[in-house]
Design a protein around this motif. Structure first.
Motif, short mmCIF file in Angstrom:
data_model
loop_
_atom_site.label_atom_id
_atom_site.label_comp_id
_atom_site.label_asym_id
_atom_site.label_seq_id
_atom_site.Cartn_x
_atom_site.Cartn_y
_atom_site.Cartn_z
N ASN A 13 0.83 -1.21 0.00
CA ASN A 13 0.00 0.00 0.00
C ASN A 13 0.87 1.27 0.00
N LEU A 14 1.96 1.22 0.75
CA LEU A 14 2.87 2.37 0.80
C LEU A 14 3.49 2.61 -0.58
N ARG A 15 3.86 1.54 -1.23
CA ARG A 15 4.40 1.64 -2.60
C ARG A 15 3.40 2.33 -3.53
N LYS A 16 2.14 1.88 -3.46
CA LYS A 16 1.10 2.43 -4.33
C LYS A 16 0.84 3.91 -4.02
N LYS A 17 0.80 4.26 -2.73
CA LYS A 17 0.56 5.66 -2.34
C LYS A 17 1.66 6.58 -2.87
N GLN A 18 2.87 6.04 -2.96
CA GLN A 18 3.99 6.83 -3.45
C GLN A 18 4.12 6.78 -4.97
N GLY A 19 3.16 6.10 -5.62
CA GLY A 19 3.19 6.01 -7.07
C GLY A 19 4.37 5.23 -7.60
N MET A 20 4.83 4.27 -6.82
CA MET A 20 6.01 3.49 -7.19
C MET A 20 5.58 2.14 -7.75
N SER A 21 6.03 1.83 -8.94
CA SER A 21 5.73 0.54 -9.55
C SER A 21 6.59 -0.55 -8.93
N ILE A 22 6.22 -1.80 -9.17
CA ILE A 22 7.05 -2.92 -8.67
C ILE A 22 8.43 -2.86 -9.31
N ASN A 23 8.49 -2.47 -10.58
CA ASN A 23 9.79 -2.34 -11.25
C ASN A 23 10.66 -1.30 -10.54
N GLU A 24 10.05 -0.18 -10.18
CA GLU A 24 10.79 0.88 -9.50
C GLU A 24 11.24 0.44 -8.12
N LEU A 25 10.36 -0.27 -7.40
CA LEU A 25 10.73 -0.77 -6.08
C LEU A 25 11.86 -1.79 -6.19
N ALA A 26 11.80 -2.62 -7.21
CA ALA A 26 12.87 -3.59 -7.43
C ALA A 26 14.20 -2.87 -7.66
N ARG A 27 14.16 -1.80 -8.44
CA ARG A 27 15.38 -1.04 -8.71
C ARG A 27 15.90 -0.36 -7.45
N GLU A 28 14.99 0.21 -6.65
CA GLU A 28 15.40 0.92 -5.44
C GLU A 28 15.96 -0.03 -4.38
N THR A 29 15.42 -1.23 -4.31
CA THR A 29 15.86 -2.18 -3.29
C THR A 29 16.98 -3.09 -3.78
N GLY A 30 17.14 -3.17 -5.10
CA GLY A 30 18.14 -4.09 -5.64
C GLY A 30 17.68 -5.53 -5.63
N LEU A 31 16.37 -5.74 -5.47
CA LEU A 31 15.80 -7.09 -5.40
C LEU A 31 15.14 -7.44 -6.73
#
Length: 209
Positions: A13-31
């Motif tokens: 939910n936090l990811r969605k509220k920040q407008g962050m896609s799964i691809n972007e979260l993967a890039r930010e976390t390195g996962l």
């Protein structure tokens, strides 16, 4: 403190509220994107040992993700979560103790709710004989002990005391059955003709990212 499912829902939910896609979260976390998808689909447990990585990517505190009340406990240490450095064991040299230096190929750090009992080691899983319980490439944490109860998963030394395998244990008379989770594999029977040795009990499964 949030449950595993609640942590996953909070992060998603936090990811969605920040407008962050799964691809972007993967890039930010390195996962890996595939790993993130499994967490959000709740087909794999959330990696608590990576909470700092998610917190940094989402600009929150680790305690926020874990769901610690502001007036309550503040840190992982105060929560009783202890980071433990655990040796990763590769192919075991014949006749050497489990935790001998020549057997150790690296280390992993895992968080535990309280101090774990006994000596621990980790194994990198290869193959799908224990899927879906333990998928390929997972890391299992094993507590050193010479025996386990029926239906518990153990690390067992086979093939002339050189190779460790993970299987569910079932005792039948003087024989020990090493039972795979995946039904396409046959059990392994340990007896005088085909001996083996229990190294320890699997107490935790972590998933490679």
């Amino acid at each position: 403190m949030r449950s595993n499912d609640e942590v996953v829902e909070y992060v998603n939910n936090l990811r969605k509220k920040q407008g962050m896609s799964i691809n972007e979260l993967a890039r930010e976390t390195g996962l890996a994107k595939s790993s993130l998808s499994r967490y959000f689909n709740k087909t794999r447990g959330f990696p608590v040992n990576k909470v700092n990585v998610f917190a940094k990517a989402l600009h929150v505190k680790p305690e926020d993700i874990l769901g610690v009340a502001p007036t309550g406990l503040k840190t992982i240490d105060e929560l009783g979560m202890h980071p433990v450095k655990i040796p990763i064991i590769g192919t075991i040299a014949c006749g050497s103790p489990i935790l001998a230096d020549q057997n150790i190929i690296g280390y992993t750090t895992e968080l535990f709710d309280g101090q774990p009992e006994g000596a621990l080691f980790a194994l990198k899983c290869q193959g799908d004989s224990m899927e879906p319980k333990i998928p390929d490439n997972a890391t299992v944490i094993v507590r050193v002990q010479p025996t386990v109860e029926d239906d518990e998963i153990a690390a067992v030394l086979v093939d002339d005391d050189e190779e460790a395998t993970l299987k569910r244990i079932k005792h039948i008379g003087n024989q020990v059955m090493l039972m795979p989770e995946n039904t396409k594999y046959d059990p392994i029977i340990l007896n005088k003709e085909n001996p083996g040795r229990i190294l320890g009990k699997v107490i935790k499964v972590s998933y490679d990212l």
